[in-house]
Design a protein around this motif. Structure first.
Motif, PDB file in Angstrom:
ATOM      1  N   ARG A  32       0.828  -1.263   0.115  1.00  0.00           N
ATOM      2  CA  ARG A  32      -0.070   0.055   0.102  1.00  0.00           C
ATOM      3  C   ARG A  32       0.876   1.225   0.190  1.00  0.00           C
ATOM      4  NH1 ARG A  32      -4.822  -1.853   2.710  1.00  0.00           N
ATOM      5  NH2 ARG A  32      -5.830  -3.332   1.192  1.00  0.00           N
ATOM      6  N   VAL A  33       0.478   2.213  -0.756  1.00  0.00           N
ATOM      7  CA  VAL A  33       1.267   3.615  -0.618  1.00  0.00           C
ATOM      8  C   VAL A  33      -0.105   4.857  -0.582  1.00  0.00           C
ATOM      9  CG1 VAL A  33       2.434   5.277  -2.031  1.00  0.00           C
ATOM     10  CG2 VAL A  33       3.117   2.867  -2.217  1.00  0.00           C
ATOM     11  N   LEU A  34       0.165   5.474   0.329  1.00  0.00           N
ATOM     12  CA  LEU A  34      -0.548   6.792   0.554  1.00  0.00           C
ATOM     13  C   LEU A  34       0.010   7.816   0.052  1.00  0.00           C
ATOM     14  CD1 LEU A  34      -1.841   5.751   4.120  1.00  0.00           C
ATOM     15  CD2 LEU A  34      -2.837   4.779   2.112  1.00  0.00           C
ATOM     16  N   ILE A  35      -0.513   8.666  -0.964  1.00  0.00           N
ATOM     17  CA  ILE A  35       0.324   9.613  -1.544  1.00  0.00           C
ATOM     18  C   ILE A  35      -0.647  10.968  -2.038  1.00  0.00           C
ATOM     19  CG2 ILE A  35       0.425   8.545  -3.878  1.00  0.00           C
ATOM     20  CD1 ILE A  35       3.050   9.578  -4.062  1.00  0.00           C
ATOM     21  N   ASP A  36      -0.209  12.081  -1.850  1.00  0.00           N
ATOM     22  CA  ASP A  36      -0.605  13.212  -2.394  1.00  0.00           C
ATOM     23  C   ASP A  36      -0.148  13.395  -3.910  1.00  0.00           C
ATOM     24  OD1 ASP A  36      -1.854  15.551  -3.189  1.00  0.00           O
ATOM     25  OD2 ASP A  36      -1.134  16.883  -1.736  1.00  0.00           O
ATOM     26  N   ALA A  37      -0.753  12.965  -4.767  1.00  0.00           N
ATOM     27  CA  ALA A  37      -0.400  12.805  -6.206  1.00  0.00           C
ATOM     28  C   ALA A  37      -1.372  12.892  -7.249  1.00  0.00           C
ATOM     29  CB  ALA A  37       0.796  11.892  -6.301  1.00  0.00           C
ATOM     30  N   PRO A  38      -1.382  13.144  -8.346  1.00  0.00           N
ATOM     31  CA  PRO A  38      -2.498  13.146  -9.411  1.00  0.00           C
ATOM     32  C   PRO A  38      -2.754  11.524  -9.695  1.00  0.00           C
ATOM     33  CG  PRO A  38      -0.714  14.615 -10.282  1.00  0.00           C
ATOM     34  CD  PRO A  38      -0.092  14.078  -8.934  1.00  0.00           C
ATOM     35  N   PRO A  57     -10.075   7.035  -3.882  1.00  0.00           N
ATOM     36  CA  PRO A  57      -9.418   8.294  -4.358  1.00  0.00           C
ATOM     37  C   PRO A  57      -9.253   9.113  -3.230  1.00  0.00           C
ATOM     38  CG  PRO A  57     -11.625   8.182  -4.752  1.00  0.00           C
ATOM     39  CD  PRO A  57     -11.413   6.845  -4.183  1.00  0.00           C
ATOM     40  N   ALA A  58      -8.776  10.464  -3.256  1.00  0.00           N
ATOM     41  CA  ALA A  58      -8.764  11.477  -2.541  1.00  0.00           C
ATOM     42  C   ALA A  58     -10.259  11.982  -2.332  1.00  0.00           C
ATOM     43  CB  ALA A  58      -7.684  12.799  -2.691  1.00  0.00           C
ATOM     44  N   GLN A  59     -10.882  12.066  -1.188  1.00  0.00           N
ATOM     45  CA  GLN A  59     -12.204  12.499  -1.199  1.00  0.00           C
ATOM     46  C   GLN A  59     -12.521  13.061   0.342  1.00  0.00           C
ATOM     47  OE1 GLN A  59     -13.457   8.153  -1.144  1.00  0.00           O
ATOM     48  NE2 GLN A  59     -15.373   9.492  -1.623  1.00  0.00           N
ATOM     49  N   THR A  60     -13.439  13.787   0.584  1.00  0.00           N
ATOM     50  CA  THR A  60     -14.044  14.181   1.720  1.00  0.00           C
ATOM     51  C   THR A  60     -15.303  13.690   1.830  1.00  0.00           C
ATOM     52  OG1 THR A  60     -13.012  16.269   1.622  1.00  0.00           O
ATOM     53  CG2 THR A  60     -14.914  16.168   3.228  1.00  0.00           C
ATOM     54  N   ILE A  61     -15.748  12.831   2.827  1.00  0.00           N
ATOM     55  CA  ILE A  61     -16.785  11.991   2.962  1.00  0.00           C
ATOM     56  C   ILE A  61     -17.716  12.848   3.770  1.00  0.00           C
ATOM     57  CG2 ILE A  61     -17.751   9.721   3.827  1.00  0.00           C
ATOM     58  CD1 ILE A  61     -14.879   8.576   3.369  1.00  0.00           C
ATOM     59  N   PRO A  62     -19.371  12.710   3.410  1.00  0.00           N
ATOM     60  CA  PRO A  62     -20.028  13.679   4.243  1.00  0.00           C
ATOM     61  C   PRO A  62     -20.347  13.038   5.514  1.00  0.00           C
ATOM     62  CG  PRO A  62     -20.996  13.246   2.069  1.00  0.00           C
ATOM     63  CD  PRO A  62     -19.761  12.560   2.141  1.00  0.00           C
ATOM     64  N   LEU A  63     -20.564  13.925   6.479  1.00  0.00           N
ATOM     65  CA  LEU A  63     -20.567  13.788   7.984  1.00  0.00           C
ATOM     66  C   LEU A  63     -21.817  12.535   8.098  1.00  0.00           C
ATOM     67  CD1 LEU A  63     -19.805  14.174  10.868  1.00  0.00           C
ATOM     68  CD2 LEU A  63     -21.574  15.868  10.993  1.00  0.00           C
ATOM     69  N   ARG A  64     -21.571  11.668   8.740  1.00  0.00           N
ATOM     70  CA  ARG A  64     -22.130  10.418   9.246  1.00  0.00           C
ATOM     71  C   ARG A  64     -22.379  10.329  10.519  1.00  0.00           C
ATOM     72  NH1 ARG A  64     -21.204   4.666   9.169  1.00  0.00           N
ATOM     73  NH2 ARG A  64     -22.227   4.873  11.032  1.00  0.00           N
ATOM     74  N   GLY A  65     -23.314   9.597  11.264  1.00  0.00           N
ATOM     75  CA  GLY A  65     -23.325   9.443  12.843  1.00  0.00           C
ATOM     76  C   GLY A  65     -22.191   9.079  13.256  1.00  0.00           C
ATOM     77  N   PHE A  78     -10.037  12.812   3.472  1.00  0.00           N
ATOM     78  CA  PHE A  78      -8.950  12.017   2.993  1.00  0.00           C
ATOM     79  C   PHE A  78      -8.303  12.703   1.726  1.00  0.00           C
ATOM     80  CE2 PHE A  78     -11.925   9.113   5.166  1.00  0.00           C
ATOM     81  CZ  PHE A  78     -11.005   8.636   6.290  1.00  0.00           C
ATOM     82  N   PRO A  79      -7.318  13.611   2.083  1.00  0.00           N
ATOM     83  CA  PRO A  79      -6.689  14.265   0.814  1.00  0.00           C
ATOM     84  C   PRO A  79      -5.660  13.364   0.005  1.00  0.00           C
ATOM     85  CG  PRO A  79      -5.777  15.074   2.906  1.00  0.00           C
ATOM     86  CD  PRO A  79      -6.774  13.949   3.362  1.00  0.00           C
ATOM     87  N   LEU A  80      -5.357  12.056   0.356  1.00  0.00           N
ATOM     88  CA  LEU A  80      -4.245  11.359  -0.197  1.00  0.00           C
ATOM     89  C   LEU A  80      -4.981  10.166  -1.254  1.00  0.00           C
ATOM     90  CD1 LEU A  80      -1.951  10.658   2.724  1.00  0.00           C
ATOM     91  CD2 LEU A  80      -1.925  12.783   1.007  1.00  0.00           C
ATOM     92  N   LEU A  81      -4.329   9.796  -2.061  1.00  0.00           N
ATOM     93  CA  LEU A  81      -4.812   8.541  -2.591  1.00  0.00           C
ATOM     94  C   LEU A  81      -4.322   7.261  -2.056  1.00  0.00           C
ATOM     95  CD1 LEU A  81      -3.362   9.220  -6.580  1.00  0.00           C
ATOM     96  CD2 LEU A  81      -5.715   9.871  -5.482  1.00  0.00           C
ATOM     97  N   THR A  82      -5.148   6.317  -2.022  1.00  0.00           N
ATOM     98  CA  THR A  82      -4.687   4.958  -1.158  1.00  0.00           C
ATOM     99  C   THR A  82      -4.307   4.205  -2.460  1.00  0.00           C
ATOM    100  OG1 THR A  82      -6.051   5.340   0.492  1.00  0.00           O
ATOM    101  CG2 THR A  82      -5.232   3.104   0.327  1.00  0.00           C
TER     102      THR A  82
END
Length: 459
Positions: A32-38, A57-65, A78-82
């Motif tokens: 696994r690699v976690l990286i801020d890249a295109p 993908p990099a994403q912001t997940i809507p607030l859940r309970g 989660f601003p990084l790619l997994t």
């Protein structure tokens, strides 16, 4: 032309990234690699380059309970790619952006066991661990010492993420700490302090209750679980929690006809489960699959965050101490199918959840229990007795089977460190308990289902 030549001979350094290797079903290794890249980088296997696949993908997940009020919660960012790639059996070398990745061994002999590693920031319990003080939050020290032991394999028994709520204003011990369930809290709680140990060996990543869907489940599925990330099992939507909170056990062979059996117990409860509860049926199904897996090898070691055969302690308001048995939810569901809780093929159980180190061996037909929940989060401080009182058992038993009868019991309360296992034979392991300086504080021997330690209480 001169500038162009310099650029060619001095390429830009690769971006900062996190890398590690996790073992999954039947020992399959996943890089696994976690990286801020295109895009995901290439991985080089045996000097041949190939692309890594995008896991998330990099994403912001809507607030859940969450367990907290909305005012004390926020969307998970989660601003990084997994990125990930399978390491085929027999891989001799693996690198990403010039960094070597640890490779699995078919028969690991030296194993580090840790658990409960995050820094506790929790408003509901008014628990504010001093994350900025390495003496009070020493996971980075534990990880470095464990890496120096040069393990072939690392087992984490669950609970990676504890930074759930914002540090109170004026609290210098945790001031500035990230919080919530996004990458910044995951990085400070696990990936950054654990970096040296992540580089040292492949990992088995068991899931704890802090990684259930209401808490750190999104990060667990994104970062740690070895299996494919599936929509509906990712904990992103509360409507899918009955899927995301549970998963099947899997087996990791480690040679000499031995398997490690990894259980997901993230959503059990100490309050117990009963017929009709979702968890009751889910964990009965887990038991059946565990039973089937255990028949594939003559000897097995189970890994489950919640100990069924361990003891805890709490202090009542009047100052007296009450001893607490193993997890009632799992005992009820497993016990409904097997009054002894585990099949004879299981030699020992490795767990966390209780924030201390502990060993228990039984004269009854139960596997030895080891608890290694002492690697970073706030320690339990209520003392355990050197010898359990007559009749006290971690598992009361289900008629017609008797309860678990403790024969040997050892513990270390209020001390940080890590546990190691070194193989001496098909059924024999030397087990050591190390402190923050790497000093050995206790030695144990596991032989078949029985275990015994040099000292009953580490002082």
């Amino acid at each position: 032309m001169l500038l162009a030549g310099c650029a060619a001979t001095n390429p830009l350094p690769p971006p900062d990234f996190t890398s590690y290797v996790v073992l999954g079903e039947y020992g399959a290794a996943v890089a696994r690699v976690l990286i801020d890249a295109p895009a995901c980088p290439d991985i080089v296997l045996n000097q041949r380059s190939q692309p890594m696949a995008l896991r998330a993908p990099a994403q912001t997940i809507p607030l859940r309970g969450t367990p907290s009020a909305p005012a004390d919660s926020k969307p998970a960012e989660f601003p990084l790619l997994t990125c990930e790639a399978t390491l085929p059996a027999g891989t001799a070398s693996a690198t990403v952006l010039g960094r070597k990745l640890p490779l699995p061994k078919a028969e690991p002999r030296r194993i580090v066991v840790i658990g409960d590693t995050g820094c506790r920031l929790q408003k509901s319990s008014n628990s504010w661990q001093a994350c900025n003080d390495i003496a009070q939050y020493p996971f980075a020290t534990v990880a470095a010492q464990a890496a120096a032991w040069k393990p072939d394999l690392v087992i984490h028994v669950g609970d990676y993420h504890y930074r759930e709520n914002a540090c109170p204003e004026g609290n210098a011990g945790c001031a500035g700490s990230p919080w919530g369930y996004g990458w910044d809290a995951w990085d400070d709680d696990f990936f950054a302090p654990g970096a040296k140990l992540l580089d040292a060996a492949p990992w088995i990543m068991a899931r704890g209750n802090h990684e259930n869907c209401q808490r750190g489940g999104q990060g667990y599925w994104r970062f740690l679980d070895p299996r494919p990330l599936l929509k509906g099992r990712d904990c992103n939507a509360a409507a899918d929690d009955n899927t995301g909170n549970y998963s099947d056990p899997y087996a990791v062979p480690i040679g000499q006809a031995t398997q490690l059996l990894v259980l997901d117990t993230a959503n059990t409860t100490w309050k117990g489960l009963k017929p009709g509860d979702v968890g009751y049926d889910k964990y009965r199904d887990l038991y059946r699959k565990l039973d089937a897996l255990s028949q594939q090898a003559p000897r097995n070691i189970g890994i489950a965050h919640h100990p069924l055969l361990g003891m805890g302690a709490d202090r009542k308001p009047d100052g007296s101490i009450v001893l607490l048995p193993g997890d009632a939810g799992l005992q009820a569901s497993f016990g409904s199918l097997n009054p002894l809780l585990f099949t004879p093929a299981i030699q020992a159980m490795l767990s966390g959840h209780v924030h201390l180190w502990q060993q228990a061996s039984f004269s009854s037909q139960h596997p030895s229990q080891f608890i290694a929940g002492f690697a970073g989060t706030s320690e339990d401080i209520v003392p355990l007795p050197e010898t359990l009182p007559p009749g006290v058992t971690p598992a009361p038993g289900v008629t017609p089977a008797p309860g678990a009868v403790v024969e040997h019991f050892s513990s270390w309360v209020d001390g940080f460190g890590f546990m190691t296992m070194e193989r001496r034979g098909a059924d024999q392991w030397d087990i050591e308990v190390h402190d923050l300086q790497g000093k050995i504080r206790n030695r144990c021997q596991l032989d078949g289902r029985r275990s015994v330690c040099d000292v009953a209480q580490v002082k």
